[in-house]
Design a protein around this motif. Structure first.
Motif, PDB file in Angstrom:
ATOM      1  N   MET A  31     -72.675  31.463   9.372  1.00 34.98           N
ATOM      2  CA  MET A  31     -73.510  31.514   8.158  1.00 34.98           C
ATOM      3  C   MET A  31     -74.356  32.773   8.170  1.00 34.98           C
ATOM      4  O   MET A  31     -74.864  33.207   9.208  1.00 34.98           O
ATOM      5  CB  MET A  31     -74.416  30.280   8.099  1.00 34.98           C
ATOM      6  CG  MET A  31     -75.417  30.321   6.949  1.00 34.98           C
ATOM      7  SD  MET A  31     -76.644  29.008   7.090  1.00 34.98           S
ATOM      8  CE  MET A  31     -77.805  29.573   5.862  1.00 34.98           C
ATOM      9  N   ARG A  74     -71.606  20.550   7.118  1.00 38.78           N
ATOM     10  CA  ARG A  74     -70.703  20.388   8.266  1.00 38.78           C
ATOM     11  C   ARG A  74     -69.392  19.724   7.904  1.00 38.78           C
ATOM     12  O   ARG A  74     -68.339  20.077   8.437  1.00 38.78           O
ATOM     13  CB  ARG A  74     -71.416  19.553   9.339  1.00 38.78           C
ATOM     14  CG  ARG A  74     -72.518  20.310  10.046  1.00 38.78           C
ATOM     15  CD  ARG A  74     -73.287  19.410  10.985  1.00 38.78           C
ATOM     16  NE  ARG A  74     -74.306  20.178  11.706  1.00 38.78           N
ATOM     17  CZ  ARG A  74     -75.400  19.654  12.232  1.00 38.78           C
ATOM     18  NH1 ARG A  74     -75.624  18.354  12.126  1.00 38.78           N
ATOM     19  NH2 ARG A  74     -76.271  20.415  12.865  1.00 38.78           N
ATOM     20  N   GLY A 101     -68.900  24.395   5.329  1.00 36.95           N
ATOM     21  CA  GLY A 101     -69.765  25.051   6.309  1.00 36.95           C
ATOM     22  C   GLY A 101     -70.489  26.273   5.758  1.00 36.95           C
ATOM     23  O   GLY A 101     -70.754  27.224   6.494  1.00 36.95           O
ATOM     24  N   ASP A 131     -75.992  26.179   7.194  1.00 38.04           N
ATOM     25  CA  ASP A 131     -76.185  25.650   8.544  1.00 38.04           C
ATOM     26  C   ASP A 131     -77.439  24.780   8.560  1.00 38.04           C
ATOM     27  O   ASP A 131     -78.557  25.297   8.471  1.00 38.04           O
ATOM     28  CB  ASP A 131     -76.337  26.808   9.529  1.00 38.04           C
ATOM     29  CG  ASP A 131     -76.576  26.324  10.952  1.00 38.04           C
ATOM     30  OD1 ASP A 131     -76.410  25.114  11.208  1.00 38.04           O
ATOM     31  OD2 ASP A 131     -76.938  27.153  11.811  1.00 38.04           O
ATOM     32  N   ASP A 190     -80.372  25.746  10.851  1.00 38.96           N
ATOM     33  CA  ASP A 190     -81.181  26.938  10.637  1.00 38.96           C
ATOM     34  C   ASP A 190     -82.656  26.550  10.595  1.00 38.96           C
ATOM     35  O   ASP A 190     -83.038  25.635   9.867  1.00 38.96           O
ATOM     36  CB  ASP A 190     -80.790  27.606   9.313  1.00 38.96           C
ATOM     37  CG  ASP A 190     -81.562  28.890   9.064  1.00 38.96           C
ATOM     38  OD1 ASP A 190     -82.720  28.790   8.620  1.00 38.96           O
ATOM     39  OD2 ASP A 190     -81.016  29.966   9.320  1.00 38.96           O
TER      40      ASP A 190
END
Length: 382
Positions: free
Chosen positions: A1, A45, A49, A52, A55
């Motif tokens: 990402m 997920r 994707g 994230d 993060d």
């Protein structure tokens, strides 16, 4: 990402619009969070994707949303409704009966699915959601002594389950969690006394007028200050911020939430932080694990059905089955359990998704039960 920035925020706000779009579909009555969770699943997920959920910036914004959502949930608990007092004794008794049935079902489900989370399942199935059930009841204009009593029952179950969840989700940390919960409760109690003192002296009203005249939003600023301070205490004492948000919501509700503050909270919560939290939660879930472990689909269905069965136990005390089904509505507690379980890695693969599935089943049942009860209930007196 890529690095979290404004492009990510724009994406999150965009996909979060899936919630309002689903709500706009006539007659389906799909809760707005369903679209937000689904959008998070697609970009997280389980899906492509693109974002994230680990993060730090995303997680912090989601936690702010979590605290605000629970704050708003606390303000929905009808603690100042004097009409509920008449139905309070029977509501407490029904909540206790529901708790006993849920405890038995929790043990059964934990053994059948081999998870060892009997206490967690019991709290989930015994819980209610004032934020879901009460708007449905009010929207259908349901009334009468039995409706007032079920409102009290929902408020009791909602408050009790939110307090109990941090204690049962990780039994090894229960003593620390209990101490942290006591600290949060004590601080909330102090805030209530102080705010009530200012309210009675008229200081609060003068603050409102000054803020309104000068467009300062001082009530919102002070509410956020108290919320973040309680959230910091919760973090320091290893208690979920859900308890901090809920406790402050009860305090503000007990004093009397001004309409101006309610609108401001609604704006920042429902307009940005709330949807962002639910998108983050959806992005955190691994729904594919339900396919890899299909027995957890069964767990989700069992939790949803078990909640309806447990709340249906109120029938032995004379409560209509439809009202019992409406009291089974879940939202905040399963969402909080999935969030905590994901963050602290306390739940097995697929289990957080199963908790959300169970909650969605109860919401669907509550919506149908409300319509059925409304059709057969006597018309309110003019």
């Amino acid at each position: 990402m890529s690095h979290f920035g404004f492009h990510t925020l724009a994406l999150l706000v965009l996909v979060g619009m899936a919630g309002p779009l689903l709500v706009a579909i006539p007659r389906l009555r799909i809760p707005v969070i369903i679209g937000e969770l689904a959008a998070g699943i697609v970009i997280g997920r389980t899906g492509f994707g693109i974002v994230d959920p680990d993060d730090p910036t995303f997680a912090l914004l989601a936690n702010i949303g979590f605290a605000l959502v629970m704050f708003v949930v606390g303000t929905h608990v009808p603690v100042r409704d004097a009409s509920l007092r008449a139905g309070l004794p029977r509501a407490v008794l029904r909540a206790a009966v529901v708790g006993v049935v849920a405890a038995v079902l929790g043990v059964v489900l934990a053994r059948v699915f081999g998870t060892g989370h009997a206490a967690l399942y019991a709290v989930l199935m015994a819980s209610s959601s004032a934020a879901v059930a009460l708007p449905i009841i009010d929207g259908l204009k349901l009334s009468g002594p039995s409706v007032l009593s079920v409102k009290a029952q929902i408020a009791i179950a909602d408050a009790a389950s939110i307090v109990l969840l941090p204690l049962v989700i990780d039994p090894s940390r229960a003593p620390k969690a209990a101490l942290g919960a006591v600290a949060i409760a004590a601080c909330a109690g102090v805030l209530f006394v102080v705010l009530r003192h200012f309210e009675r002296r008229g200081t609060h009203e003068r603050l409102r007028e000054y803020s309104k005249q000068h467009d300062l939003a001082l009530e919102l600023r002070l509410s956020l200050l108290m919320l973040f301070a309680l959230a910091a205490l919760a973090t320091a004492t290893h208690v979920s911020i859900m308890l901090a948000g809920f406790a402050l919501g009860l305090v503000v509700n007990g004093i009397g939430e001004p309409r101006r503050l309610a609108r401001q909270l609604f704006g920042i919560t429902e307009g940005f932080f709330g949807p962002l939290f639910f998108v983050w939660l959806g992005a955190s879930l691994q729904v594919r694990e339900l396919g890899e472990r299909p027995e957890f689909i069964g767990l989700g269905v069992a939790l949803g059905v078990g909640a309806v069965v447990a709340h249906g136990a109120g029938r032995v005390l004379g409560q209509p089955l439809t009202l019992g089904a409406m009291a089974a509505a879940q939202l905040g507690v399963p969402v909080a359990a999935a969030t905590l379980g994901t963050e602290l890695k306390l739940l097995g693969p697929g289990e957080p998704s199963a908790l959300i599935l169970g909650a969605l089943i109860t919401i669907a049942v509550t919506t149908v039960a409300g319509v059925v009860f409304g059709r057969h209930a006597p018309a309110p007196q003019a």
